[in-house]
Design a protein around this motif. Structure first.
Motif, mmCIF file in Angstrom:
data_model
loop_
_atom_site.group_PDB
_atom_site.id
_atom_site.type_symbol
_atom_site.label_atom_id
_atom_site.label_comp_id
_atom_site.label_asym_id
_atom_site.label_seq_id
_atom_site.Cartn_x
_atom_site.Cartn_y
_atom_site.Cartn_z
ATOM 1 N N ALA A 22 0.824 -1.209 0.000
ATOM 2 C CA ALA A 22 0.000 0.000 0.000
ATOM 3 C C ALA A 22 0.858 1.259 0.000
ATOM 4 O O ALA A 22 0.528 2.256 -0.658
ATOM 5 N N LEU A 23 1.966 1.231 0.707
ATOM 6 C CA LEU A 23 2.851 2.395 0.773
ATOM 7 C C LEU A 23 3.519 2.666 -0.572
ATOM 8 O O LEU A 23 3.628 3.818 -1.002
ATOM 9 N N ARG A 24 3.952 1.618 -1.239
ATOM 10 C CA ARG A 24 4.667 1.822 -2.507
ATOM 11 C C ARG A 24 3.737 2.330 -3.602
ATOM 12 O O ARG A 24 4.199 2.883 -4.606
ATOM 13 N N GLN A 25 2.415 2.189 -3.419
ATOM 14 C CA GLN A 25 1.471 2.681 -4.420
ATOM 15 C C GLN A 25 1.230 4.187 -4.317
ATOM 16 O O GLN A 25 0.772 4.806 -5.278
ATOM 17 N N HIS A 26 1.505 4.771 -3.148
ATOM 18 C CA HIS A 26 1.209 6.188 -2.946
ATOM 19 C C HIS A 26 2.155 7.040 -3.796
ATOM 20 O O HIS A 26 3.375 6.853 -3.743
ATOM 21 N N VAL A 196 -6.798 1.871 8.514
ATOM 22 C CA VAL A 196 -5.407 1.749 8.967
ATOM 23 C C VAL A 196 -4.470 2.441 7.988
ATOM 24 O O VAL A 196 -3.573 3.202 8.388
ATOM 25 N N ILE A 197 -4.664 2.209 6.709
ATOM 26 C CA ILE A 197 -3.765 2.785 5.706
ATOM 27 C C ILE A 197 -3.872 4.311 5.688
ATOM 28 O O ILE A 197 -2.858 5.011 5.562
ATOM 29 N N GLU A 198 -5.074 4.844 5.846
ATOM 30 C CA GLU A 198 -5.224 6.296 5.927
ATOM 31 C C GLU A 198 -4.447 6.853 7.114
ATOM 32 O O GLU A 198 -3.798 7.905 7.005
ATOM 33 N N ASP A 199 -4.512 6.165 8.239
ATOM 34 C CA ASP A 199 -3.777 6.636 9.409
ATOM 35 C C ASP A 199 -2.272 6.545 9.189
ATOM 36 O O ASP A 199 -1.515 7.422 9.625
ATOM 37 N N VAL A 200 -1.827 5.481 8.513
ATOM 38 C CA VAL A 200 -0.404 5.344 8.185
ATOM 39 C C VAL A 200 0.046 6.517 7.311
ATOM 40 O O VAL A 200 1.075 7.160 7.572
ATOM 41 N N TYR A 201 -0.721 6.801 6.259
ATOM 42 C CA TYR A 201 -0.375 7.916 5.379
ATOM 43 C C TYR A 201 -0.296 9.227 6.166
ATOM 44 O O TYR A 201 0.627 10.036 5.979
ATOM 45 N N ARG A 202 -1.275 9.440 7.022
ATOM 46 C CA ARG A 202 -1.293 10.666 7.828
ATOM 47 C C ARG A 202 -0.074 10.740 8.735
ATOM 48 O O ARG A 202 0.554 11.800 8.878
ATOM 49 N N PHE A 203 0.290 9.620 9.320
ATOM 50 C CA PHE A 203 1.409 9.569 10.264
ATOM 51 C C PHE A 203 2.742 9.891 9.583
ATOM 52 O O PHE A 203 3.598 10.559 10.172
ATOM 53 N N ILE A 204 2.917 9.433 8.346
ATOM 54 C CA ILE A 204 4.199 9.675 7.669
ATOM 55 C C ILE A 204 4.199 10.978 6.877
ATOM 56 O O ILE A 204 5.211 11.342 6.282
ATOM 57 N N GLY A 205 3.056 11.683 6.878
ATOM 58 C CA GLY A 205 3.020 13.019 6.316
ATOM 59 C C GLY A 205 2.667 13.133 4.856
ATOM 60 O O GLY A 205 3.122 14.062 4.172
ATOM 61 N N SER A 211 -6.296 6.154 -2.246
ATOM 62 C CA SER A 211 -6.841 4.804 -2.012
ATOM 63 C C SER A 211 -6.065 3.778 -2.827
ATOM 64 O O SER A 211 -6.253 3.678 -4.054
ATOM 65 N N PRO A 212 -5.194 2.996 -2.173
ATOM 66 C CA PRO A 212 -4.456 1.954 -2.893
ATOM 67 C C PRO A 212 -5.323 0.721 -3.112
ATOM 68 O O PRO A 212 -6.366 0.546 -2.469
#
Length: 307
Positions: A22-26, A196-205, A211-212
């Motif tokens: 999910a992270l690599r798709q952003h 969870v993924i939205e919170d991860v994205y928010r946390f890393i800025g 939406s992956p």
């Protein structure tokens, strides 16, 4: 040359591959193209584990990146990324990792995903059975062998030891501010991955509204129905990962689904489950205190998690 702004530190078989995916798709995130470089676990101290799989070309001894220049090279071209990171589940487990991370990137953000340690242990065991590298195919006997294996220097087969989350997290909390560490449960990732993924994205800025694709299970465990098919699809996986940016996602999902459909996961022996529940009971209670969260369902005799 840039270094990571965040690290996905584990745990193994707790959803780190799905989160990495999910992270690599952003579009604003740069993920190191090598998953599990293990640099901060073994920096300047190359691993020398002794299990047969550990010493293979693809095993941890040879696949880990331990030279600073080689590690920094993973982030070539990431200067303009809003966030850059990598994923190595050894960071949560290996005692040297927190100090190495603190020294190199003291302001880094840390992501951990924790799974019911009973289910995590069995999933790891089935993972290695799946890949044909676990020589003991009875889970109870593999648990019996764990102490001797650790003493002999095996990386493989640390099924119980990897589930001591409270102790592992305390090592990070002794060196990093609590605000730098975000801890998720695998339960939440399964039940509501988008939240969870939205919170991860928010946390890393980065933009949390991206939406992956999250529908595919990227690292399922199980016993292959057709061993030849599993070997073929596993051998092709590095090529699929390298071509992921240019290959249509529908094709990637098809290959992953085919691999997963070829796997069967037999239920855990109830006696072994009971044994592990009692082994992990004090660990789970300590984690409840650390997280201020009820984890009693992890100690239930009936499994809730079968992924």
């Amino acid at each position: 040359m840039p270094l990571p702004t965040f690290l996905l530190i584990g745990a193994m078989k707790a959803g780190t591959t799905a989160l990495y995916d999910a992270l690599r798709q952003h579009p604003d995130v740069f993920m190191a193209p090598v998953k599990e470089p293990n640099y901060f676990a073994f920096a300047d101290a190359p691993p020398a584990f002794t299990a047969p799989i550990d010493e293979r070309p693809e095993g941890i001894n040879n696949a880990s990146i331990t030279a600073a220049d080689a590690y920094r090279a993973l982030f070539d071209g990431s200067e303009d990324a809003a966030a850059r990171g990598e994923a190595s589940h050894w960071y949560l487990y290996w005692p040297a990792a927190p100090a190495n991370i603190q020294e190199a990137v003291p302001t880094v953000r840390l992501l951990a995903v924790l799974r019911n340690p009973v289910e995590r242990a069995y999933s790891e065991f089935m993972h290695f059975v799946r890949d044909g590298v676990e020589p003991i195919t009875d889970f109870g006997k593999a648990l019996d062998a764990e102490g001797a294996r650790v003493e002999a220097g095996w990386a493989l087969g640390r099924y119980v030891d990897r589930g001591r989350y409270a102790e592992q997290l305390e090592r990070y909390l002794a060196r990093f501010d609590r605000s730098q560490l975000r801890i998720y449960l695998h339960d939440d990732l399964v039940e509501d991955p988008q939240e969870v993924i939205e919170d991860v994205y928010r946390f890393i800025g980065v933009d949390p509204h991206f939406s992956p694709a999250t529908t595919r299970r990227v690292n399922k465990s199980g016993v292959p129905k057709r061993r030849w098919m599993h070997r073929l699809l596993t051998a092709a996986q590095p090529m699929r990962e390298a071509l992921a940016p240019v290959v249509p996602q529908a094709m990637v999902r098809w290959a992953t689904a085919l691999k997963n459909q070829n796997l069967d996961k037999p239920p855990m022996d109830p006696a072994v489950r009971s044994r592990l529940i009692e082994t992990f009971r004090p660990e789970v209670r300590a984690l409840e205190t650390l997280l201020d969260r009820d984890l009693s369902h992890w100690l239930a005799p009936t499994p809730r998690d079968d992924t």
